[in-house]
Every structure is written in C-alpha cells, then in structure tokens.
Design an enzyme around this catalytic site. Structure first.
Site, PDB file in Angstrom:
ATOM      1  N   HIS A   1       3.548   1.750  -1.602  1.00 35.32           N
ATOM      2  CA  HIS A   1       3.860   1.906  -3.022  1.00 35.32           C
ATOM      3  C   HIS A   1       2.745   2.320  -3.793  1.00 35.32           C
ATOM      4  O   HIS A   1       2.861   3.400  -4.607  1.00 35.32           O
ATOM      5  CB  HIS A   1       4.131   0.539  -3.740  1.00 35.32           C
ATOM      6  CG  HIS A   1       5.761   0.023  -3.335  1.00 35.32           C
ATOM      7  ND1 HIS A   1       5.750  -1.039  -2.573  1.00 35.32           N
ATOM      8  CD2 HIS A   1       6.970   0.517  -3.368  1.00 35.32           C
ATOM      9  CE1 HIS A   1       7.338  -1.524  -2.303  1.00 35.32           C
ATOM     10  NE2 HIS A   1       7.845  -0.503  -2.958  1.00 35.32           N
TER      11      HIS A   1
ATOM     12  N   GLU B   1       0.849  -1.078   0.075  1.00 33.07           N
ATOM     13  CA  GLU B   1      -0.107  -0.075  -0.050  1.00 33.07           C
ATOM     14  C   GLU B   1       0.763   1.167  -0.067  1.00 33.07           C
ATOM     15  O   GLU B   1       0.380   2.392  -0.464  1.00 33.07           O
ATOM     16  CB  GLU B   1      -0.885   0.086   1.189  1.00 33.07           C
ATOM     17  CG  GLU B   1      -2.078  -1.216   0.927  1.00 33.07           C
ATOM     18  CD  GLU B   1      -2.658  -0.911  -0.348  1.00 33.07           C
ATOM     19  OE1 GLU B   1      -3.377   0.432  -0.554  1.00 33.07           O
ATOM     20  OE2 GLU B   1      -3.142  -1.834  -0.935  1.00 33.07           O
TER      21      GLU B   1
END
Ligand code: PAF
Length: 288
Positions: A37, A35
């Site tokens: 990224h 999450e």
C-alpha cells in the site's frame, strides 16, 4: 491530514479542488496497510496534486464463511502511514454510510468475475465492483491506483471504468514482495511462523511457470504442469487453481504465443493465498 467519515464531506472536498484545477489521486484500501500500500500511496503522491486514501473493510465482498470479523483493523497504524506519506485525506466511511437503509443497486462484471477468484468467492467481485463504483462517486478522483497483487480485481476495475465511462484513470502497480518473494498482503498476518516459511512456494511455482515460458515453452498445459510440480513439493499446500491466462480476458490460453498471466491460489492451513506473474513468450527471430 484530514480524516473524513461523511461521503458528502468527502465529495465536497474533492469537488472544491477539482474546480481549482487540482488533480485528485485515490488509493482505495481496506486498511491493515503494508509496504505494498505504501508503494501505491507514494506513486499516487508523485502523480497527483492531492491524495485521498480510503480505509473501509467492505462487508459485501466477504462471503459468509470468510474472515470479515477477524480482518485486521489497525487504524492508528494505518493513519500513521498515511501521515508519513503525505496523504491529504484519509476517508473512513462507516458501513451505514456506505450501505444505508434502502440501498439496493449493485454493479456486476459477469465475464471477468466468473472464473478463478469468482469460483471460490461467488459474490466477491460484485461487492468489489459496487464499492469501487461508490467510492469513485464519493471521492471523484482523476486517477486511482491498484496493486497487481489482485490481478483479477485490477482487470475488473479497468473494465468497469471503461464500460460505465467513469472517467477515472486506472494505474496498476507491480506487486511488492517480501525478501523471499512472498507477495505482501494484509492477510499474511494469519500465517503461523511455519506456514510463513512454506508460503513462498506459491511464488516459486509462478516463477517456474514464467521460466518455462521465457525459455520457449508455448504449451500452456506443460507450463501449468511445471507450476503444479512445485506446489506438490510442499505437502502442506493445496491448489485452489493454477492457470495460464490471457492478461486481458483472463480466459485460459491453450498456447502462449505472446503475453500470459500466471494466476495462482492455494490453501495453507486455514489461510488462502493468491498471487500472479506476467510472462512474455520468447520471441523467435525471423530471418528475411
Ligand atoms: O483491494 C482492496 O483492498 C479492496 O478490494 C478494495 C479495492 C479497496 C475494495 O474494497
């Protein structure tokens, strides 16, 4: 979404868009996307017309005893996230393309790389600085986004871009955390359920340091002691470093007069966790 493996094809794609005045955004990654990224990719999508995500597990930033061989490589999952987030190009160069026979030039950022992560991982930042420079040369982005989770890396990249006039706008975005506060990291998959439960102690230690600063503590030793005490309450965790530093130079601060970054690295079983938190000193009101 295009999947490009050749550096030359990557550059040709970007250069074509740049000539038409399209802004190119870039999120460099080693894959195993989470999450954190996803948040970077979303932000890049908002700020740029075209978006490239690179997935390359860079061997030169791993030490000989580190986890290069077992580093997670869930490529279908990573491509699915890139597709969901509207990425235009997933750039997946091979190690041979990145480091062909005869390759010998490296980039170092000596002062910033010396302490903290650099002490435990002596070649790590030369590997990072070199691969980021190469990726910027291949992707030719206008703007690149990095996570604050790797604070020292983000400072190093900013220094690198300034020092070498790379002409890339660097954006650093806040760390994305699990519900209990653990910083998201591709390496969290190495934690056993018991370690996962204990891992949040690093975050709590940073919170204790930041709270001390917020409520008026200016002595960095006292702030650090508050952080150490929290870690000592978790017997499975050992401290690699805990430090109260200047957010630009990363040198340790004797007193916290304005802003500080609290840096931490700990070991939990075989897993090494890093995290950080920015903190601002309480402003003392001056009466005229
Ligand atoms: O932060 C990472 O994932 C890596 O260090 C980076 C910037 C992609 C370079 O390999």
């Amino acid at each position: 979404m295009k999947i490009l493996r050749s550096p030359a094809a990557m550059t040709a794609w970007s250069e074509g868009l740049r000539r038409e005045g399209v802004s190119v955004g870039f999120v460099p990654t080693m894959g195993a996307l989470h999450e954190g990224h996803r948040a970077l990719i979303r932000e890049a999508r908002l700020r740029c017309d075209a978006l490239v995500v690179s997935i390359f597990v860079n061997p030169t930033q791993f030490g000989p005893q580190e986890d290069l061989a077992r580093y997670p490589r869930p490529i279908s999952h990573d491509r699915a996230i890139c597709r969901q987030e509207g990425v235009d190009v997933c750039f997946e160069p091979t190690a041979e393309a990145m480091y062909p026979t005869g390759f010998q030039t490296t980039v170092t950022v000596p002062a910033i790389a010396r302490r903290w992560e650099g002490e435990s991982r002596p070649h790590h930042f030369a590997g990072v600085a070199t691969v980021v420079t190469k990726l910027f040369g291949m992707v030719r982005p206008h703007r690149a986004l990095f996570g604050q989770k790797d604070f020292q890396q983000s400072v190093l990249v900013q220094r690198l871009v300034n020092d070498l006039n790379l002409g890339v706008d660097i954006v650093v975005r806040p760390t994305v955390r699990e519900q209990d506060g653990l910083a998201m990291s591709s390496r969290n998959v190495y934690l056993s359920p018991d370690e996962r439960r204990r891992a949040v102690t690093l975050y709590k230690s940073l919170q204790a340091g930041a709270a001390a600063i917020r409520t008026g503590e200016t002595d960095a030793k006292t702030v650090r002691s508050a952080m150490v005490r929290v870690i000592q309450g978790e017997p499975a965790m050992t401290i690699d470093y805990l430090a109260v530093c200047d957010p630009i130079t990363l040198e340790p601060l004797p007193t916290v007069a304005r802003k500080a970054v609290l840096l931490g690295a700990v070991r939990l079983g075989t897993v090494r966790l890093i995290d950080n938190m920015l903190a601002a000193a309480k402003q003392v009101r001056r009466h005229p």
